[in-house]
Design a protein around this motif. Sequence first.
Motif, PDB file in Angstrom:
ATOM      1  N   ARG A 147       1.047  -1.110   0.229  1.00  0.00           N
ATOM      2  CA  ARG A 147      -0.234   0.046   0.050  1.00  0.00           C
ATOM      3  C   ARG A 147       1.147   1.171  -0.111  1.00  0.00           C
ATOM      4  O   ARG A 147       0.374   2.455  -0.937  1.00  0.00           O
ATOM      5  CB  ARG A 147      -0.927  -0.261   0.698  1.00  0.00           C
ATOM      6  CG  ARG A 147      -1.393   1.007   0.853  1.00  0.00           C
ATOM      7  CD  ARG A 147      -2.173   1.662   2.991  1.00  0.00           C
ATOM      8  NE  ARG A 147      -1.519   1.524   3.504  1.00  0.00           N
ATOM      9  CZ  ARG A 147      -0.897   1.275   5.227  1.00  0.00           C
ATOM     10  NH1 ARG A 147      -2.780   1.139   5.466  1.00  0.00           N
ATOM     11  NH2 ARG A 147       0.228   1.236   5.560  1.00  0.00           N
ATOM     12  N   ASP A 148       1.092   1.069   1.024  1.00  0.00           N
ATOM     13  CA  ASP A 148       2.398   2.102   1.186  1.00  0.00           C
ATOM     14  C   ASP A 148       3.333   2.954  -0.530  1.00  0.00           C
ATOM     15  O   ASP A 148       3.513   3.288  -0.818  1.00  0.00           O
ATOM     16  CB  ASP A 148       3.639   2.358   2.063  1.00  0.00           C
ATOM     17  CG  ASP A 148       2.852   2.369   3.711  1.00  0.00           C
ATOM     18  OD1 ASP A 148       1.884   2.661   3.085  1.00  0.00           O
ATOM     19  OD2 ASP A 148       3.547   2.294   4.420  1.00  0.00           O
ATOM     20  N   PHE A 149       3.870   1.802  -0.933  1.00  0.00           N
ATOM     21  CA  PHE A 149       4.657   1.374  -1.943  1.00  0.00           C
ATOM     22  C   PHE A 149       3.758   2.461  -3.203  1.00  0.00           C
ATOM     23  O   PHE A 149       4.081   3.171  -4.206  1.00  0.00           O
ATOM     24  CB  PHE A 149       4.863   0.523  -2.880  1.00  0.00           C
ATOM     25  CG  PHE A 149       5.633   0.556  -4.014  1.00  0.00           C
ATOM     26  CD1 PHE A 149       6.780   1.122  -4.855  1.00  0.00           C
ATOM     27  CD2 PHE A 149       4.615  -0.020  -5.468  1.00  0.00           C
ATOM     28  CE1 PHE A 149       6.778   0.848  -5.563  1.00  0.00           C
ATOM     29  CE2 PHE A 149       5.083  -0.085  -6.090  1.00  0.00           C
ATOM     30  CZ  PHE A 149       6.232   0.306  -6.825  1.00  0.00           C
ATOM     31  N   GLY A 150       2.521   1.784  -3.375  1.00  0.00           N
ATOM     32  CA  GLY A 150       0.966   2.738  -4.175  1.00  0.00           C
ATOM     33  C   GLY A 150       1.116   4.159  -3.918  1.00  0.00           C
ATOM     34  O   GLY A 150       1.077   5.224  -5.157  1.00  0.00           O
ATOM     35  N   LEU A 151       0.941   4.587  -2.933  1.00  0.00           N
ATOM     36  CA  LEU A 151       0.385   6.092  -2.389  1.00  0.00           C
ATOM     37  C   LEU A 151       2.364   6.672  -2.829  1.00  0.00           C
ATOM     38  O   LEU A 151       1.719   7.808  -2.978  1.00  0.00           O
ATOM     39  CB  LEU A 151       0.382   5.712  -1.222  1.00  0.00           C
ATOM     40  CG  LEU A 151      -1.036   5.175   0.226  1.00  0.00           C
ATOM     41  CD1 LEU A 151      -0.786   5.390   1.104  1.00  0.00           C
ATOM     42  CD2 LEU A 151      -2.129   5.771  -1.463  1.00  0.00           C
ATOM     43  N   ALA A 152       3.571   6.144  -2.699  1.00  0.00           N
ATOM     44  CA  ALA A 152       4.187   6.532  -2.832  1.00  0.00           C
ATOM     45  C   ALA A 152       4.590   7.448  -4.458  1.00  0.00           C
ATOM     46  O   ALA A 152       4.954   8.416  -5.127  1.00  0.00           O
ATOM     47  CB  ALA A 152       6.082   6.237  -1.780  1.00  0.00           C
ATOM     48  N   ARG A 153       4.254   5.966  -5.208  1.00  0.00           N
ATOM     49  CA  ARG A 153       4.708   6.072  -6.161  1.00  0.00           C
ATOM     50  C   ARG A 153       3.111   7.016  -6.852  1.00  0.00           C
ATOM     51  O   ARG A 153       3.897   7.551  -8.377  1.00  0.00           O
ATOM     52  CB  ARG A 153       4.432   4.613  -7.431  1.00  0.00           C
ATOM     53  CG  ARG A 153       4.383   4.771  -8.287  1.00  0.00           C
ATOM     54  CD  ARG A 153       5.840   4.769  -9.107  1.00  0.00           C
ATOM     55  NE  ARG A 153       6.517   3.855  -9.015  1.00  0.00           N
ATOM     56  CZ  ARG A 153       7.942   4.035  -8.152  1.00  0.00           C
ATOM     57  NH1 ARG A 153       8.319   5.038  -7.207  1.00  0.00           N
ATOM     58  NH2 ARG A 153       9.009   2.967  -7.759  1.00  0.00           N
ATOM     59  N   ALA A 154       2.315   6.618  -6.941  1.00  0.00           N
ATOM     60  CA  ALA A 154       1.214   8.499  -7.351  1.00  0.00           C
ATOM     61  C   ALA A 154       1.423   9.460  -6.740  1.00  0.00           C
ATOM     62  O   ALA A 154       1.430   9.951  -7.900  1.00  0.00           O
ATOM     63  CB  ALA A 154       0.159   7.924  -5.909  1.00  0.00           C
ATOM     64  N   GLY A 155       2.178   9.682  -5.564  1.00  0.00           N
ATOM     65  CA  GLY A 155       2.808  10.928  -5.092  1.00  0.00           C
ATOM     66  C   GLY A 155       3.666  11.252  -6.374  1.00  0.00           C
ATOM     67  O   GLY A 155       4.218  12.258  -6.523  1.00  0.00           O
TER      68      GLY A 155
END
Length: 220
Positions: A147-155
């Motif tokens: 989840r954190d990877f996805g949110l970081a990549r979105a950012g």
Amino acid sequence: MFPTDHVGAVFFDVDGTLVPGTSSSVFLAGFLGHREELAEAEDAYAAGVLDNRQVSELDAAGWAGVPEERVRGWLAGLPLIAGIAETVAWCRRNGLVPVLATLAWSPVGSYLASRFGFHSFSGPQLEIAEGRFTGRVARHFDEYDKRDFGLARAGELGLDPRSCGAVGDSRSDLPLFASVGLSVAFNASTGARTAATATVDDDDLRGVLPALSKLVTTTR
């Protein structure tokens, strides 16, 4: 370098989603000699009996002494769902950045990203010394890291998570499903179906495109 002509991103799971009916780790464990033991451990993870760290450490031990280059040869025979290349191409044509968000070992993510053109990938890492796997985990990676990877990549892509989607099938996808605007349970477990905003059963990944079309419409 990140693409500049995108309106969203789609995070694709690997095991059980792009690799149907099994996991990349169980497939590779068939060459490594601990397939049955790992399959039982993965079932225990799915049931909530074991955590990801326990399963990863059990699996990693079976890699000890294996040359790094040998694994890529094995991966050429990895069973994959139809339509991956076409789905990735569709995403790119429609301004969606295709990303692998997975708990599969990094050699698997690297192989699939290179073969099909995914933008990037996540995953745990195996320790390597002098070109061989040591049997130890260099970096653990669980469903919350996913989840954190996805949110970081979105950012990093300049995207609101609500303009992103996730396609997955199981327990490891639930935190990411809860964090993006569109979640697609693909040939999924009951828990994933309950958590998702859309459900698709198909033997071709292109079955998710109607759902992803809605993401394109809402983000333009």
